[in-house]
Design a protein around this motif. Structure first.
Motif, mmCIF file in Angstrom:
data_model
loop_
_atom_site.group_PDB
_atom_site.id
_atom_site.type_symbol
_atom_site.label_atom_id
_atom_site.label_comp_id
_atom_site.label_asym_id
_atom_site.label_seq_id
_atom_site.Cartn_x
_atom_site.Cartn_y
_atom_site.Cartn_z
ATOM 1 N N HIS A 191 29.429 32.718 37.792
ATOM 2 C CA HIS A 191 30.047 31.675 38.603
ATOM 3 C C HIS A 191 31.684 31.703 38.664
ATOM 4 N N LYS A 192 32.037 31.902 37.340
ATOM 5 C CA LYS A 192 33.299 31.695 37.180
ATOM 6 C C LYS A 192 34.226 33.094 37.707
ATOM 7 N N ARG A 199 33.240 34.647 40.312
ATOM 8 C CA ARG A 199 33.470 34.713 41.807
ATOM 9 C C ARG A 199 34.552 33.813 42.158
ATOM 10 N N GLU A 200 34.936 32.942 41.242
ATOM 11 C CA GLU A 200 36.258 32.277 41.527
ATOM 12 C C GLU A 200 37.587 32.945 41.324
ATOM 13 N N VAL A 201 37.417 34.152 40.501
ATOM 14 C CA VAL A 201 38.636 34.904 40.192
ATOM 15 C C VAL A 201 38.759 36.001 41.212
ATOM 16 N N ASP A 202 39.884 36.751 41.259
ATOM 17 C CA ASP A 202 40.211 37.945 41.798
ATOM 18 C C ASP A 202 39.859 38.949 41.173
ATOM 19 N N ASP A 243 43.391 35.041 34.713
ATOM 20 C CA ASP A 243 41.856 34.932 35.051
ATOM 21 C C ASP A 243 41.011 35.651 33.832
ATOM 22 N N THR A 271 35.581 30.057 29.352
ATOM 23 C CA THR A 271 34.070 29.735 30.237
ATOM 24 C C THR A 271 33.067 30.495 29.371
#
Length: 202
Positions: free
Chosen positions: A124-125, A127-130, A19, A26
């Motif tokens: 945004h990225k 929010r997609e990772v833990d 991540d 990104t």
């Protein structure tokens, strides 16, 4: 600095290695899409720099996308960031005033409103990772203080690094208060360790 920050977040257990790399990629792609800008290292205190900009009528961040302080690296070392034209004008004014300054070898206005799209992409990225609670203390370049659990788990916090000033000098002071046996710079060059030494001398 992104590798330093991502590496620290990874070591602290906030993000996995995969991540962290995804966030780095990104950021890199988003920066390529940003318009051209410039940065200027100046031998002034933060207060003196803001006074200088105000006296010229320059709109300093966050009041406008003209030119402003992007980093406070040491008590008498700041970095400006903004459009190429605005930075060039301030650079000439500083030279005329006898203030030492030097261009930073970049083609983007990092840590400025010109990085808004990049900040949005990173948020945004993120929010997609833990995101996890840090397992070891981690100092924040965004605040100059210790990273809180709320900040670590907030995707917006990671995007804000692209927009707000880096408070590296304050961060080093926070770390030095713990009287570490050593400070290790991981990466090419010795820029950060040199800045840390200057902060320690003050």
């Amino acid at each position: 600095r992104v590798l330093f920050r991502s590496a620290a977040a990874c070591i602290a257990g906030i993000v996995s290695l995969e991540d962290a790399l995804a966030l780095v990629v990104t950021r890199g792609l988003a920066m390529e899409d940003a318009g051209e800008g410039a940065m200027l290292a100046v031998s002034l205190t933060e207060e003196a720099m803001r006074t200088f900009l105000a006296a010229r009528g320059t709109r300093s961040f966050p009041d406008g996308p003209d030119v402003g302080i992007a980093a406070v690296n040491a008590p008498n070392r700041v970095v400006l960031s903004g459009s190429c034209q605005a930075v060039a004008q301030v650079e000439q004014a500083l030279h005329d005033a006898g203030v030492t300054c030097q261009r930073v070898h970049v083609s983007r206005a990092f840590h400025s409103p010109m990085m808004q799209r990049a900040a949005d992409a990173i948020t945004h990225k993120a929010r997609e990772v833990d995101l996890h609670t840090p397992t070891i203390p981690l100092a924040s370049n965004l605040t100059g203080d210790w990273l809180t659990e709320v900040q670590a788990l907030d995707p917006t916090y990671w995007g804000d690094h692209m927009l707000q000033a880096v408070r590296f000098g304050d961060t080093i002071q926070t770390i030095l208060q713990q009287h570490p046996d050593a400070i290790l710079e991981v990466g090419p060059g010795r820029i950060l360790s040199t800045l840390a030494t200057r902060s320690e001398e003050h």
